[in-house]
Scaffold this active site. Structure first.
Site, PDB file in Angstrom:
ATOM      1  CE1 TYR A 142      -3.640   2.565   0.589  1.00 30.78           C
ATOM      2  CE2 TYR A 142      -2.418   3.254   2.547  1.00 30.78           C
ATOM      3  CZ  TYR A 142      -3.436   3.463   1.630  1.00 30.78           C
ATOM      4  OH  TYR A 142      -4.252   4.560   1.766  1.00 30.78           O
ATOM      5  CG  ASP A 237       5.724   3.709   1.163  1.00 28.47           C
ATOM      6  OD1 ASP A 237       5.967   4.327   2.219  1.00 28.47           O
ATOM      7  OD2 ASP A 237       4.583   3.607   0.684  1.00 28.47           O
ATOM      8  CE  LYS A 265       0.721   4.623   8.473  1.00 26.54           C
ATOM      9  NZ  LYS A 265       0.720   3.844   7.264  1.00 26.54           N
TER      10      LYS A 265
HETATM   11  C1  LIG Z   1       0.132   4.407   5.888  1.00 32.23           C
HETATM   12  C2  LIG Z   1       0.919   4.204   4.654  1.00 32.23           C
HETATM   13  C3  LIG Z   1       0.884   5.122   3.588  1.00 32.23           C
HETATM   14  C4  LIG Z   1      -0.083   6.271   3.550  1.00 32.23           C
HETATM   15  O1  LIG Z   1       0.146   7.190   4.555  1.00 32.23           O
HETATM   16  P1  LIG Z   1      -1.047   8.203   4.978  1.00 32.23           P
HETATM   17  O2  LIG Z   1      -0.404   9.102   5.973  1.00 32.23           O
HETATM   18  O3  LIG Z   1      -2.140   7.341   5.534  1.00 32.23           O
HETATM   19  O4  LIG Z   1      -1.475   8.907   3.757  1.00 32.23           O
HETATM   20  C5  LIG Z   1       1.755   4.950   2.531  1.00 32.23           C
HETATM   21  N1  LIG Z   1       2.612   3.909   2.517  1.00 32.23           N
HETATM   22  C6  LIG Z   1       2.666   3.006   3.495  1.00 32.23           C
HETATM   23  C7  LIG Z   1       3.671   1.907   3.441  1.00 32.23           C
HETATM   24  C8  LIG Z   1       1.803   3.106   4.592  1.00 32.23           C
HETATM   25  O5  LIG Z   1       1.827   2.175   5.550  1.00 32.23           O
END
Ligand SMILES: *Cc1c(COP(=O)(O)O)cnc(C)c1O
Length: 423
Positions: A142, A237, A265
């Site tokens: 994701y 990511d 995060k």
């Molecule tokens: C949570 C997440 C996102 C998106 O971040 P948001 O702050 O919710 O937009 C993107 N990549 C990864 C790996 C994530 O876990």
């Protein structure tokens, strides 16, 4: 009716599904979500006064535990000076310097407001830098909800993405190719089919949005080599793994150097922050220096920076946190494994450092297809029983458990007792 149920009744009338982010709705569980009043350390309290041991940790940011005093105090202090100026501030410079000085593969960094924005912008920078359009992502990874990342994950390799959401035109996902996690051959195949037109490979260096799926030995190194061979950029990511597996994230943990990194995060310590950074020559493509446009009214917000920087500085000056998180992970996850074994159950438990997932399947889980063999009804029953016993897990089979430094041995023991009782 509980207070949570009453709030949910009101919420669904005015907010789609009653929530501002889908997984909070307990859709896979079939109950009203718990509305949270406050949290402290590893405990979270709902509006009905129930206390839970929290394994969501706001989906990762609370690596030091909820309501960490130094972070709270830094926010209060920053608030006294005003909430936002829309102008340059000293703390943004400090944040950027601190990250670049402590993470060798990041030479320049830009702050944004979410992980979604970080990924969207990093991909744009990669395309601007390489002059190519195609992106390879992995099924089950994701990367937020920007149009190009919302491709449906089939079971195999796909050369052209099919939108996974209404409202995403086919044109937006046409250049997104999908490979199989932990399968280098699938990446090479797509590289060949794209005939040199791949701008970047984007990957969660530890998959944590299909449940936890660690990279097989050599997978990340292999991606590095493939990207070099086909002159594509490698984007890690690290929205979940950044500052969690190690201060330098998965790149440090696995000793593989990406060209660009995205954060979210933990970097905001609970405030809405994202960031992307990497090699200087790529980051200098970004406006106002370069031709890749990217902006943000509230980006680098002083309150958010105060929270994030306080957390990062604490993590940097307390490296023992990472040692402890490994130990805590070991105790909890191998403890759970032992219980399953004792009970003759062959469910899969994947874990790495503080991240872990119990998959209700007997198949080894190495990618999205194998994760999908999980029995989600069995998960829902387990989730509900654990909640009743005061353990707050993510309400989905395909989300990770997040341990924080505030989870004590006693709390982990209590969690294992609950697991034992359930099985
Ligand atoms: C949570 C997440 C996102 C998106 O971040 P948001 O702050 O919710 O937009 C993107 N990549 C990864 C790996 C994530 O876990």
């Amino acid at each position: 009716m509980t207070k949570s149920e009453a709030l949910f009744e009101r919420a669904v009338k005015r907010i789609p599904g009653g929530v501002n982010s889908p997984v909070r709705a307990y859709g896979a569980i079939g109950e009203a979500p718990r509305f949270i009043d406050r949290a402290d350390g590893c405990h979270i309290y709902d509006v009905d006064g129930n206390c839970y041991i929290d394994y969501i940790d706001s989906w990762g940011p609370m690596i030091l535990g909820h309501n960490f005093p130094e972070i709270r105090e830094s926010v209060v202090k920053a608030c006294e000076k005003g909430l936002s100026f829309g102008c340059a501030t000293e703390i943004e410079v400090e944040m950027a310097e601190f990250i670049c000085e402590n993470i060798p593969h990041i030479h320049m960094i830009r702050m944004v407001n979410s992980g979604t924005e970080a990924v969207m912008s990093a991909v744009r920078a990669a395309r601007g830098f390489t002059g190519k359009n195609k992106i390879i992502k992995f099924a089950g990874c994701y990367h937020g909800h920007s149009d190009a990342m919302l491709v449906s994950a089939g079971s195999g390799v796909m050369t052209s993405g099919v939108p996974d959401s209404a409202g995403v035109p086919k044109g937006c996902t046409e250049d997104t190719m999908t490979a199989v996690y932990n399968d280098l051959q699938s990446v090479r195949l797509l590289m060949e089919q794209a005939q040199g037109q791949v701008a970047a490979v984007i990957v969660e260096p530890v998959g944590a949005n299909m449940g936890v799926v660690a990279p097989k030995e050599g997978f990340l190194e292999g991606l590095r080599h493939l990207c070099d061979e086909y002159q594509a950029l490698l984007i890690f990511d690290e929205v979940i793994t950044g500052f969690r597996l190690a201060f330098g994230g998965a790149a440090e943990y696995f000793k593989v150097k990406p060209d660009l990194v995205t954060y979210g995060k933990i970097i905001g310590a609970g405030m809405p922050v994202g960031a992307y950074g990497g090699k200087k020559e790529i980051m200098e493509m970004v406006s106002p220096v370069g031709k890749v446009y990217q902006a943000g009214t509230l980006s680098g917000n002083p309150i958010a920076m105060a929270a994030g920087l306080t957390q990062l500085k604490y993590l940097r000056s307390h490296p023992e946190v990472y040692v402890r998180l490994e130990e805590k992970g070991d105790t909890l996850y191998t403890g759970m494994k032992d219980i399953l074994k004792e009970k003759g159950l062959r469910y899969q438990l994947n874990h790495i450092a503080s991240l872990g997932s119990l998959f209700f399947t007997e198949q080894e889980v190495t990618d999205y297809t194998s994760a999908k063999t999980s029995d989600t009804e069995a998960f829902a029953a387990y989730f509900k029983a654990m909640l009743k016993m005061g353990i707050h897990l993510a309400p989905s089979q395909f989300e990770a458990m997040f341990l924080s430094n505030a989870h004590t041995d006693d709390v982990i023991e209590e969690t294992l007792e609950a697991v034992k009782k359930y099985f």
